[in-house]
Design an enzyme around this catalytic site. Structure first.
Site, PDB file in Angstrom:
ATOM      1  N   GLU A   2      25.538  20.861 -30.751  1.00  0.00           N
ATOM      2  CA  GLU A   2      25.891  20.548 -32.139  1.00  0.00           C
ATOM      3  C   GLU A   2      26.538  21.808 -32.702  1.00  0.00           C
ATOM      4  O   GLU A   2      25.851  22.776 -33.000  1.00  0.00           O
ATOM      5  CB  GLU A   2      24.640  20.189 -32.926  1.00  0.00           C
ATOM      6  CG  GLU A   2      24.005  18.882 -32.514  1.00  0.00           C
ATOM      7  CD  GLU A   2      24.886  17.689 -32.836  1.00  0.00           C
ATOM      8  OE1 GLU A   2      24.587  16.600 -32.356  1.00  0.00           O
ATOM      9  OE2 GLU A   2      25.886  17.872 -33.575  1.00  0.00           O
ATOM     10  N   CYS A  22      26.906  22.791 -41.348  1.00  0.00           N
ATOM     11  CA  CYS A  22      28.068  22.489 -40.497  1.00  0.00           C
ATOM     12  C   CYS A  22      28.785  21.244 -40.961  1.00  0.00           C
ATOM     13  O   CYS A  22      29.859  20.926 -40.467  1.00  0.00           O
ATOM     14  CB  CYS A  22      27.602  22.310 -39.069  1.00  0.00           C
ATOM     15  SG  CYS A  22      26.392  21.012 -38.971  1.00  0.00           S
TER      16      CYS A  22
END
Ligand SMILES: NC(=O)C1=CN([C@@H]2O[C@H](COP(=O)(O)OP(=O)(O)OC[C@H]3O[C@@H](n4cnc5c(N)ncnc54)[C@H](OP(=O)(O)O)[C@@H]3O)[C@@H](O)[C@H]2O)C=CC1
Ligand SMILES: O=C(O)[C@H](O)CS(=O)(=O)O
Length: 491
Positions: free
Chosen positions: A264, A298
């Protein structure tokens, strides 16, 4: 609040939840490398000294995890579900204390921190239930005397490396499916925020998760521990959340033993406001998406594209909302926006702002370090932003909202897709055909339509292109911790 005389233990309902030793094989151990300091980003003072494990100690944790995993996998999914539910219940019962520990080491406002505890716990709840649903299948044989079965089995020991921005949820989003599948888990948290990981170990122990199944190995030497995870044959799965740069390093290292990896990684989310959008909703969504965790996620809006017809109105509304943010210590009442994690983060925000103004853009509000000093920064909007500017290609990871003006739908889709990243994207529009066309055209793993928050344990979270590999959350999240076995039976 914390100050020179009020330490973290004194504000906890249960001070025993502030644990600083490593949790290995069901034991609380000191570090062979002594300790490393954890600092409060709002004040710069030391919150705790935490055990600093050596690579050899981490190798020992992996060996203990290997042994424990064999027994853990023999439990039924239902038995694992009962234990994981107890872990979930303990996280929720202690959410206030876990939130204070998280804010003290990471800086986010207490309300956001307690929210992260609930978000993190939701992965344990959800995957505890999924433990009962690891289904195989039978397939009609290719010959009259052949039968085909497909078994799903736990992959073995999983190791995680996680960042400082969600120090609870990024671990539970991985440990939940791993333990539910019957894997054992070795977690190496970011050196900035190990306390939130260690308290998960304390609650795992209380929940009855067997010794060695869940281990927390804090260390100040991230690259050394990463190499141990990648090179130790006892580790069958590496799961990482963090920057694309470090993800590349780990993938290269893990390739030596062809290790299964989940990644990720970084993002560069476009947030598009079309002229048929509900502007108030779009402003609310932009605020949540951009300024959550002070922009340190993010999936934050990194680029805000606004169609020309509504640009001025949107900018004015957004300015008013940004100027209403309350910057301060995350433990203080009323704070909506905490400090950035460190001085490097401040420098990156300043670099992006300077690049915009050097290339013809302008600051609409903010733009400077906050009067509180340290790593506090003014929530900022810049206008006149164009694709040639740093902020269009690099992730800011801070409280900077850059406004790009556009005219044409196809042009903005092309601009939104002009990046190596592909994690989250967002747009606000009402026209149904536009919604379908834009959602299908955006090259991202996640698309938020008329919403700025997409984070839930029920959705398959993950990126395409250089934002990652694999998905976390939803029933899809189990697959990353399972091996598929094809059994061909001659009868
Ligand atoms: N896609 C996603 O879900 C997320 C992506 N990110 C991305 O990560 C970045 C911000 O987080 P940040 O923590 O600074 O990211 P980093 O990639 O720098 O660090 C992430 C983790 O990796 C560790 N690490 C750093 N270098 C190595 C190495 N060579 N070997 C092994 N481990 C290493 C760090 O340890 P230490 O800190 O102790 O050095 C930390 O625990 C941003 O780009 C953001 O977009 C962040 C969170 C979520
Ligand atoms: O670390 C992050 O930024 C998280 O992945 C974002 S979220 O899942 O909490 O939205």
């Amino acid at each position: 609040m914390l100050d020179a005389t009020t330490d973290l233990k004194s504000i906890l309902k249960n001070p025993d939840l502030l644990v600083t030793k490593a949790y290995v094989g069901g034991q609380w151990v000191d570090g062979d490398n002594g300790t490393f300091a954890v600092t409060n980003p709002a004040r710069g003072d030391v919150v705790a000294e935490v055990a600093d494990l050596s690579r050899a100690q981490v190798a020992g944790a992996i060996a203990q995890a290997e042994a424990a995993q064999k027994e853990w996998a023999k439990l039924t999914g239902k038995e694992r579900a009962v234990i994981l539910r107890r872990w979930f219940d303990l996280m929720m019962e202690n959410a206030a204390d876990l939130g204070k520990i998280l804010t003290a080491e990471q800086g986010k406002p207490l309300a956001e921190a307690v929210g992260e505890i609930g978000y993190g716990a939701s992965f344990i709840e959800f995957f505890g239930e999924e433990a009962k649903r690891v289904y195989g299948e039978t397939i009609p044989g290719h010959q009259r005397d052949k039968r085909i079965m497909v078994l799903k089995q736990p992959i073995g020991v999983a190791a995680s490396i996680t960042p400082w921005n969600f120090p609870n949820a990024m671990i539970t989003r991985k440990a939940g499916p791993a333990l539910a599948a019957g894997c054992a888990f070795v977690a190496r948290p970011a050196a900035e925020t190990p306390l939130s990981a260690l308290v998960l170990g304390a609650l795992a122990e209380q929940a009855g998760i067997p010794a060695g199944v869940f281990n927390v190995v804090p260390s100040s030497r991230s690259s050394e521990i990463g190499k141990e995870f990648c090179e130790n044959p006892g580790v069958r799965k590496l799961t990482f959340t963090g920057s694309t740069e470090v993800g590349r390093i780990l993938l290269r290292q893990a390739s030596e033993q062809v290790m299964k990896c989940s990644m990720e990684l970084g993002g560069n989310a476009p947030f598009i406001v079309f002229d048929d959008a509900d502007l108030d909703a779009a402003v609310e969504g932009a605020m949540l998406c951009k300024f959550r965790n002070n922009g340190q996620t993010c999936v934050c809006a990194n680029r805000i594209y606004v169609q020309a017809g509504v640009y001025d109105a949107f900018a004015a509304k957004l300015k008013a909302a940004v100027e209403a943010l309350q910057v301060g210590d995350g433990l203080a009442d009323g704070t909506t926006t905490g400090p950035l994690i460190n001085s490097d983060a401040v420098a990156k925000v300043e670099e992006h702002i300077k690049d915009v103004t050097d290339k013809g853009g302008a600051v609409l509000t903010g733009g400077l370090p906050h009067d509180l000093g340290g790593t506090f920064f003014q929530p900022t909007i810049v206008t006149g932003v164009t694709q040639d500017m740093l902020v269009a290609q690099d992730e800011t990871f801070g409280p900077l909202a850059p406004l790009f003006k556009f005219d044409d739908e196809d042009d903005v889709i092309a601009m939104a897709n002009d990046t190596i990243f592909g994690l989250a994207s967002y747009f606000y529009a009402k026209d149904l055909s536009r919604v379908y066309k834009v959602a299908e055209a955006l090259e991202y793993g996640i698309v938020g339509v008329n919403t700025g928050i997409i984070s839930t344990e029920l959705g398959p979270f993950g990126g395409v292109k250089q934002s990652g590999l694999g998905r976390e959350g939803s029933h899809h999240g189990m697959e990353d911790y399972l091996e598929m076995k094809y059994v061909c039976l001659s009868v």
